[in-house]
Scaffold this motif. Structure first.
Motif, PDB file in Angstrom:
ATOM      1  N   UNK A  33     -34.447  -3.483 -19.422  1.00 11.85           N
ATOM      2  CA  UNK A  33     -34.130  -2.215 -18.614  1.00 11.85           C
ATOM      3  C   UNK A  33     -32.505  -2.094 -19.047  1.00 11.85           C
ATOM      4  N   UNK A  34     -31.761  -2.956 -19.348  1.00 14.08           N
ATOM      5  CA  UNK A  34     -30.158  -2.695 -19.614  1.00 14.08           C
ATOM      6  C   UNK A  34     -30.261  -2.051 -21.001  1.00 14.08           C
ATOM      7  N   UNK A  35     -31.043  -2.399 -22.049  1.00 10.86           N
ATOM      8  CA  UNK A  35     -30.960  -1.591 -22.968  1.00 10.86           C
ATOM      9  C   UNK A  35     -31.462  -0.227 -23.246  1.00 10.86           C
ATOM     10  N   UNK A  36     -32.575  -0.129 -22.427  1.00 15.68           N
ATOM     11  CA  UNK A  36     -33.034   1.385 -22.289  1.00 15.68           C
ATOM     12  C   UNK A  36     -31.940   2.274 -21.408  1.00 15.68           C
ATOM     13  N   UNK A  37     -31.383   1.673 -20.460  1.00 21.99           N
ATOM     14  CA  UNK A  37     -30.256   2.599 -19.696  1.00 21.99           C
ATOM     15  C   UNK A  37     -28.952   2.699 -20.682  1.00 21.99           C
ATOM     16  N   UNK A  38     -28.532   1.915 -21.445  1.00 25.42           N
ATOM     17  CA  UNK A  38     -27.554   2.018 -22.318  1.00 25.42           C
ATOM     18  C   UNK A  38     -28.034   2.748 -23.597  1.00 25.42           C
ATOM     19  N   UNK A  39     -29.259   2.882 -23.891  1.00 21.21           N
ATOM     20  CA  UNK A  39     -29.726   3.820 -24.953  1.00 21.21           C
ATOM     21  C   UNK A  39     -29.609   5.305 -24.527  1.00 21.21           C
ATOM     22  N   UNK A  40     -29.559   5.338 -23.223  1.00 18.90           N
ATOM     23  CA  UNK A  40     -29.660   6.775 -22.947  1.00 18.90           C
ATOM     24  C   UNK A  40     -28.130   7.277 -22.549  1.00 18.90           C
ATOM     25  N   UNK A  41     -27.499   6.232 -22.370  1.00 23.31           N
ATOM     26  CA  UNK A  41     -25.924   6.553 -22.196  1.00 23.31           C
ATOM     27  C   UNK A  41     -25.123   6.582 -23.242  1.00 23.31           C
ATOM     28  N   UNK A  42     -25.338   5.787 -24.599  1.00 23.38           N
ATOM     29  CA  UNK A  42     -24.514   5.613 -25.791  1.00 23.38           C
ATOM     30  C   UNK A  42     -24.940   5.853 -26.716  1.00 23.38           C
ATOM     31  N   UNK A  43     -26.195   5.887 -26.914  1.00 25.41           N
ATOM     32  CA  UNK A  43     -27.319   5.974 -28.147  1.00 25.41           C
ATOM     33  C   UNK A  43     -27.219   4.474 -28.808  1.00 25.41           C
ATOM     34  N   UNK A  44     -27.941   4.427 -29.858  1.00 25.19           N
ATOM     35  CA  UNK A  44     -28.426   3.072 -30.356  1.00 25.19           C
ATOM     36  C   UNK A  44     -27.416   2.468 -30.902  1.00 25.19           C
ATOM     37  N   UNK A  45     -26.581   3.351 -31.860  1.00 26.88           N
ATOM     38  CA  UNK A  45     -25.566   2.691 -32.573  1.00 26.88           C
ATOM     39  C   UNK A  45     -24.310   2.271 -31.955  1.00 26.88           C
ATOM     40  N   UNK A  48     -23.960  -2.578 -28.216  1.00 24.90           N
ATOM     41  CA  UNK A  48     -23.744  -3.743 -28.652  1.00 24.90           C
ATOM     42  C   UNK A  48     -24.735  -4.742 -27.613  1.00 24.90           C
ATOM     43  N   UNK A  49     -24.741  -6.175 -28.525  1.00 17.84           N
ATOM     44  CA  UNK A  49     -25.369  -7.062 -27.688  1.00 17.84           C
ATOM     45  C   UNK A  49     -24.581  -7.357 -26.551  1.00 17.84           C
ATOM     46  N   UNK A  50     -23.457  -7.495 -26.482  1.00 16.46           N
ATOM     47  CA  UNK A  50     -22.391  -7.664 -25.405  1.00 16.46           C
ATOM     48  C   UNK A  50     -22.662  -6.587 -24.157  1.00 16.46           C
ATOM     49  N   UNK A  51     -22.736  -5.552 -24.730  1.00 19.11           N
ATOM     50  CA  UNK A  51     -23.132  -4.371 -23.526  1.00 19.11           C
ATOM     51  C   UNK A  51     -24.497  -4.844 -22.904  1.00 19.11           C
ATOM     52  N   UNK A  52     -25.348  -5.221 -23.468  1.00 18.68           N
ATOM     53  CA  UNK A  52     -26.769  -5.413 -23.087  1.00 18.68           C
ATOM     54  C   UNK A  52     -26.677  -6.929 -22.157  1.00 18.68           C
ATOM     55  N   UNK A  53     -25.913  -7.467 -22.456  1.00 20.37           N
ATOM     56  CA  UNK A  53     -25.495  -8.802 -21.745  1.00 20.37           C
ATOM     57  C   UNK A  53     -25.041  -8.792 -20.218  1.00 20.37           C
ATOM     58  N   UNK A  54     -24.002  -7.922 -20.546  1.00 21.02           N
ATOM     59  CA  UNK A  54     -22.915  -7.356 -19.279  1.00 21.02           C
ATOM     60  C   UNK A  54     -24.014  -6.756 -18.183  1.00 21.02           C
ATOM     61  N   UNK A  55     -24.765  -5.638 -18.798  1.00 21.03           N
ATOM     62  CA  UNK A  55     -25.540  -4.843 -17.938  1.00 21.03           C
ATOM     63  C   UNK A  55     -26.720  -5.703 -17.430  1.00 21.03           C
ATOM     64  N   UNK A  56     -27.298  -6.401 -18.135  1.00 25.63           N
ATOM     65  CA  UNK A  56     -28.280  -7.365 -17.600  1.00 25.63           C
ATOM     66  C   UNK A  56     -28.008  -8.509 -16.864  1.00 25.63           C
ATOM     67  N   UNK A  57     -26.603  -9.078 -17.076  1.00 24.23           N
ATOM     68  CA  UNK A  57     -26.006 -10.062 -16.320  1.00 24.23           C
ATOM     69  C   UNK A  57     -26.817 -11.340 -16.674  1.00 24.23           C
ATOM     70  N   UNK A  67     -35.054 -12.787 -28.399  1.00 21.97           N
ATOM     71  CA  UNK A  67     -35.014 -11.573 -29.241  1.00 21.97           C
ATOM     72  C   UNK A  67     -33.895 -12.208 -30.286  1.00 21.97           C
ATOM     73  N   UNK A  68     -34.321 -11.765 -31.567  1.00 19.43           N
ATOM     74  CA  UNK A  68     -33.217 -12.241 -32.796  1.00 19.43           C
ATOM     75  C   UNK A  68     -31.846 -11.031 -32.850  1.00 19.43           C
ATOM     76  N   UNK A  69     -32.294  -9.862 -32.469  1.00 20.91           N
ATOM     77  CA  UNK A  69     -31.174  -8.840 -32.674  1.00 20.91           C
ATOM     78  C   UNK A  69     -31.658  -7.722 -31.837  1.00 20.91           C
ATOM     79  N   UNK A  70     -30.623  -6.728 -31.954  1.00 21.74           N
ATOM     80  CA  UNK A  70     -30.912  -5.664 -30.942  1.00 21.74           C
ATOM     81  C   UNK A  70     -32.046  -4.943 -31.645  1.00 21.74           C
ATOM     82  N   UNK A  71     -32.253  -5.065 -33.190  1.00 17.60           N
ATOM     83  CA  UNK A  71     -33.479  -4.201 -33.596  1.00 17.60           C
ATOM     84  C   UNK A  71     -34.720  -5.089 -33.064  1.00 17.60           C
TER      85      UNK A  71
END
Length: 77
Positions: A33-45, A48-57, A67-71
């Motif tokens: 869910x954190x990843x999907x919301x960040x995708x809509x806000x910032x775009x894939x590129x 960052x992993x840190x953004x996902x970690x912060x959002x998902x807590x 997961x091995x990576x963002x990909x």
């Protein structure tokens, strides 16, 4: 309890309990869910992993447990 049990590998010890499965599902859901919301806000590129970690807590170790990576998250999450 060895970590291998949490990944469903056989080691002679009983499988994870239902509570453990629920926590795994919850962590994955938070990350996805954190990843999907960040995708809509910032775009894939720009996500960052840190953004996902912060959002998902969740911690970095939790992320890399599933997961091995963002990909990998993009294709398997």
């Amino acid at each position: 309890m060895p970590l291998s049990n949490f990944r469903g590998e056989k080691s002679g010890i009983s499988r994870p309990t239902r509570m453990e499965d629920r926590r795994i599902r919850r962590s994955k859901k938070l990350i996805q869910e954190a990843f999907l919301s960040l995708l809509t806000e910032k775009g894939y590129t720009d996500v960052s992993i840190q953004d996902i970690l912060d959002r998902a807590d969740v911690g970095r170790t939790t992320f890399y447990t599933y997961y091995r990576s963002k990909e990998d998250l993009m294709f398997h999450g």
